[in-house]
Design an enzyme around this catalytic site. Sequence first.
Site, short mmCIF file in Angstrom:
data_model
loop_
_atom_site.label_atom_id
_atom_site.label_comp_id
_atom_site.label_asym_id
_atom_site.label_seq_id
_atom_site.Cartn_x
_atom_site.Cartn_y
_atom_site.Cartn_z
N HIS A 229 0.83 -1.21 0.00
CA HIS A 229 0.00 0.00 0.00
C HIS A 229 0.86 1.26 0.00
CE1 HIS A 229 -2.30 -3.33 1.71
NE2 HIS A 229 -3.40 -2.71 1.34
N HIS B 126 -2.17 -1.17 7.18
CA HIS B 126 -1.85 -1.45 5.78
C HIS B 126 -0.79 -0.50 5.25
CE1 HIS B 126 -5.17 1.50 5.64
NE2 HIS B 126 -4.57 1.97 4.56
N GLY C 268 -3.64 -3.77 11.57
CA GLY C 268 -4.11 -4.28 10.27
C GLY C 268 -5.62 -4.38 10.29
N ASN D 208 -7.79 11.66 4.12
CA ASN D 208 -7.56 11.77 2.67
C ASN D 208 -8.82 11.52 1.84
OD1 ASN D 208 -7.84 8.97 2.53
ND2 ASN D 208 -5.63 8.59 2.57
N ILE E 54 -10.31 9.01 0.88
CA ILE E 54 -10.29 7.89 -0.07
C ILE E 54 -10.19 6.58 0.71
CG2 ILE E 54 -8.85 6.71 -1.82
CD1 ILE E 54 -10.23 9.08 -3.03
N HIS F 57 -4.03 3.33 -3.38
CA HIS F 57 -4.22 2.79 -2.03
C HIS F 57 -3.46 1.49 -1.80
CE1 HIS F 57 -6.12 0.97 1.50
NE2 HIS F 57 -6.23 -0.10 0.74
N ARG G 2 -18.14 -17.93 39.51
CA ARG G 2 -17.90 -16.47 39.44
C ARG G 2 -17.64 -15.91 40.83
NH1 ARG G 2 -23.55 -13.25 39.18
NH2 ARG G 2 -24.86 -14.86 40.07
N SER H 217 -22.34 -8.79 38.15
CA SER H 217 -22.55 -10.15 37.62
C SER H 217 -21.24 -10.88 37.39
CB SER H 217 -23.31 -10.09 36.29
OG SER H 217 -24.55 -9.47 36.45
N GLU I 268 -17.65 -3.91 25.02
CA GLU I 268 -16.82 -5.11 25.15
C GLU I 268 -15.63 -5.09 24.20
OE1 GLU I 268 -20.09 -5.16 24.52
OE2 GLU I 268 -21.04 -6.01 26.31
N PHE J 3 -20.88 -12.80 25.09
CA PHE J 3 -20.39 -11.58 24.44
C PHE J 3 -18.90 -11.64 24.13
CE2 PHE J 3 -24.07 -9.81 27.03
CZ PHE J 3 -24.98 -10.02 25.99
N ASP K 85 -32.52 -15.82 31.35
CA ASP K 85 -32.24 -14.82 30.32
C ASP K 85 -32.38 -15.40 28.91
OD1 ASP K 85 -31.99 -12.47 31.65
OD2 ASP K 85 -29.81 -12.55 31.87
N HIS L 50 -28.58 -15.13 25.59
CA HIS L 50 -27.51 -14.94 26.56
C HIS L 50 -26.79 -16.24 26.90
CE1 HIS L 50 -29.10 -11.01 26.83
NE2 HIS L 50 -28.44 -10.67 27.92
C1 LIG Z 1 -11.47 -4.62 10.05
C2 LIG Z 1 -10.93 -4.44 8.67
N1 LIG Z 1 -11.76 -4.47 7.62
C3 LIG Z 1 -11.30 -4.35 6.36
C4 LIG Z 1 -9.97 -4.23 6.13
C5 LIG Z 1 -9.44 -4.16 4.71
N2 LIG Z 1 -8.99 -2.78 4.42
C6 LIG Z 1 -7.70 -2.44 4.45
S1 LIG Z 1 -7.49 -0.78 4.20
C7 LIG Z 1 -9.14 -0.53 4.04
C8 LIG Z 1 -9.73 0.83 3.86
C9 LIG Z 1 -8.83 1.80 3.26
O1 LIG Z 1 -9.26 3.10 3.47
P1 LIG Z 1 -8.52 4.02 4.50
O2 LIG Z 1 -8.64 3.46 5.84
O3 LIG Z 1 -9.03 5.39 4.28
O4 LIG Z 1 -6.99 3.93 4.09
P2 LIG Z 1 -6.29 4.68 2.87
O5 LIG Z 1 -7.07 4.37 1.64
O6 LIG Z 1 -6.30 6.09 3.20
O7 LIG Z 1 -4.92 4.08 2.83
C10 LIG Z 1 -9.83 -1.73 4.14
C11 LIG Z 1 -11.28 -1.85 4.00
C12 LIG Z 1 -9.11 -4.19 7.25
N3 LIG Z 1 -7.81 -4.07 7.13
N4 LIG Z 1 -9.62 -4.27 8.49
#
Ligand SMILES: Cc1ncc(C[n+]2csc(CCOP(=O)(O)OP(=O)(O)O)c2C)c(N)n1
Length: 667
Positions: A20, A60, A109, A177, A179, A251, A347, A374, A401, A427, A459, A463
């Site tokens: 990326h 990323h 990530g 950004n 995007i 990206h 518990r 609880s 949580e 949960f 419950d 639950h």
């Molecule tokens: C929980 C989760 N869902 C999906 C992804 C896959 N994923 C990686 S980056 C991204 C989105 C990218 O957009 P942004 O966060 O704005 O990063 P940019 O494009 O600015 O690098 C996704 C959906 C992930 N890494 N984690």
Amino acid sequence: MANAIRALAMDAVEQAKSGHPGLPMGAADIATVLFGQFLRFDPADPAWPDRDRFVLSAGHGSMLIYALLHLLGYEKMTIEEIKRFRQLGSLTPGHPEYGHTPGIETTTGPLGQGLANAVGMAIAERHMAAVFGGDLVDHSTFVLASDGDLMEGISQEAIALAGHLRLNKLIVLFDDNGISIDGPLALADSVDQVKRFEAAGWAASRIDGHDPDAVAAAIEAAKGCDRPSLIACRTIIGFGAPTKAGTEKSHGSPLGAEEIKGARARLGWDLPAFEIPPDVRAAWRRAGERSKGTRQAWLGRLAALAPDQRAELERRNRGDLPKDRIAVAVRAVKEKLAAAPKDIASRIASENAIEALTAAVPEMVGGSADLTGSNNTRPKGAKILSAADYGGRFIHYGVREHGMAAAMNGMALHGGIIPFSGTFLVFSDYCRPAIRLAALMGQRVIHVMTHDSIGLGEDGPTHQPVEHLAALRAIPNLLVFRPCDAVETIECWQLALEARGPSVLALTRQNLPQLRLEADDRNRCAAGAYEIASAPSGAPAPSGAPAQGGAADVSLFATGSEVTIAVEAQKLLGARGVRARVVSVPCFELFRARPAAERRNVIGAAPVRVAIEAAIRQGWDEIIGSDGAFVGMTSFGASAPAKELYGHFGITAEKVAEAALSKLKST
Ligand SMILES: Cc1ncc(C[n+]2csc(CCOP(=O)(O)OP(=O)(O)O)c2C)c(N)n1
């Protein structure tokens, strides 16, 4: 200096043919200001306890942090490692991995997790400062978060908690950004993040992320603020790329040779791939040495501490347990239970264990996701950790949580704290992504998860966990404990503290008879499974089974509340002349780690094996084999008093005896 980051990111992604480039190119100016002027760290000691923490929540964009570590002089992050980006065994995996690469504070990530980890780190910093003083603990936590981080639900839990606790040393730089992968953010989101953070009690501002002076001024202001700060930095993803900048095309894929050539021209960077001009390299090295004096001064203050205070701080930062104190506390609890056996819910037994252990282990910091009464996780007299008193040792996490589990990871990663907390076992699904990362990172966090079966009763099925034990046992490196009585509960607590990874303690709402009556220092649960009731001697074994694990016809295996049912079934079978033994299995993972011969011995040679657990069968075949009988759940539960439910779903001593007898007949 920022262009050095951009060039390394473009080149490494191109060489790996994956990765990326957009985020590191867009956020390079922000990172240059932060690491060049503000962040306190020393590449000579990446684990210096009083360093500022930097969390790249948008994992990323890993080439951003790898480029920084390389340029700043982290010894292990050589240019060779950068060239081996995303290759097997390199220090530059696809996403940053804690414990793998020096200088990486947490594994990121899964979007949103890093931001929530950072909240935990900031809590830990305030708590440690309250305990050990601001002379020794005084650092900030910085986060670089992306649109994706802020769209994830966990971010809401995290920022609400941080705002409530007024974690003013937490500073989030938002790479604004506009995007994401699918294209412009406007396709899916129209939140005003500045207003959103302000509503959660943060200071929030909006700046041009490509203007170093604006970035510096905003960080300066944030450092003086009495609240956590969001700095929304407007940036251009893939900054410098001639046709792909500002679009999703930069990206998550290599830019391509032509685009890189164009970017080099635009950025005025006319060097071959992976080369850094000496003056730029020198400037980065100077940035890497900025805090050397600060660290030396800190070491001086540490050395000047009273020896016992210094030893305690160092012990906690290393994560070493006060083992002797724990042994004394565990023995005291066991002796009390042996002298006056208690039929209590696990518990409640856990609450008693927590009382004893938190007195012995000052680094334990408890909490609950709004189920304190609880989960029984608040030791009597424990002060609340709040904005008014960070020295407290109990956190009301609120109904959050996921944020709680991720914050616990951050607290453990920060060091000096062993976080434990509570919610209902059902949960655990809401915590699962964070628990998985705790397991991946080997972080000692302890999840008390009560109401662990249909035994919670009225419950109802929403639950009542059914598949959760199996689902948690499926996570590598996670210990899942299900103690059967008060003695096993203190033993499992001891094991969870001694573990180097995360643990879940699955505990009952309903009372359980105390089956273990002896008091000694042996922790029988450490074996993962052990014979808790041997086969009666005397009566001839009708099947003539060999004398392993006691001359038994039937081995009954169970966990938690169902061990009692197994013991009752043993009696019923005895009355029919069938010799049964009972094996308690408080922890599959510890059992699996035992030598094969020991495992064989515990499983025994009885021709019939029956497992009993008020949950699904999945996972049990490794103990009872595919031909073993299983008494448990095959559907969701129902709403009714617990006793009736056990009858309704056929999890009773009678049904266990029937299953064993029918198997015996067919062998
Ligand atoms: C929980 C989760 N869902 C999906 C992804 C896959 N994923 C990686 S980056 C991204 C989105 C990218 O957009 P942004 O966060 O704005 O990063 P940019 O494009 O600015 O690098 C996704 C959906 C992930 N890494 N984690």
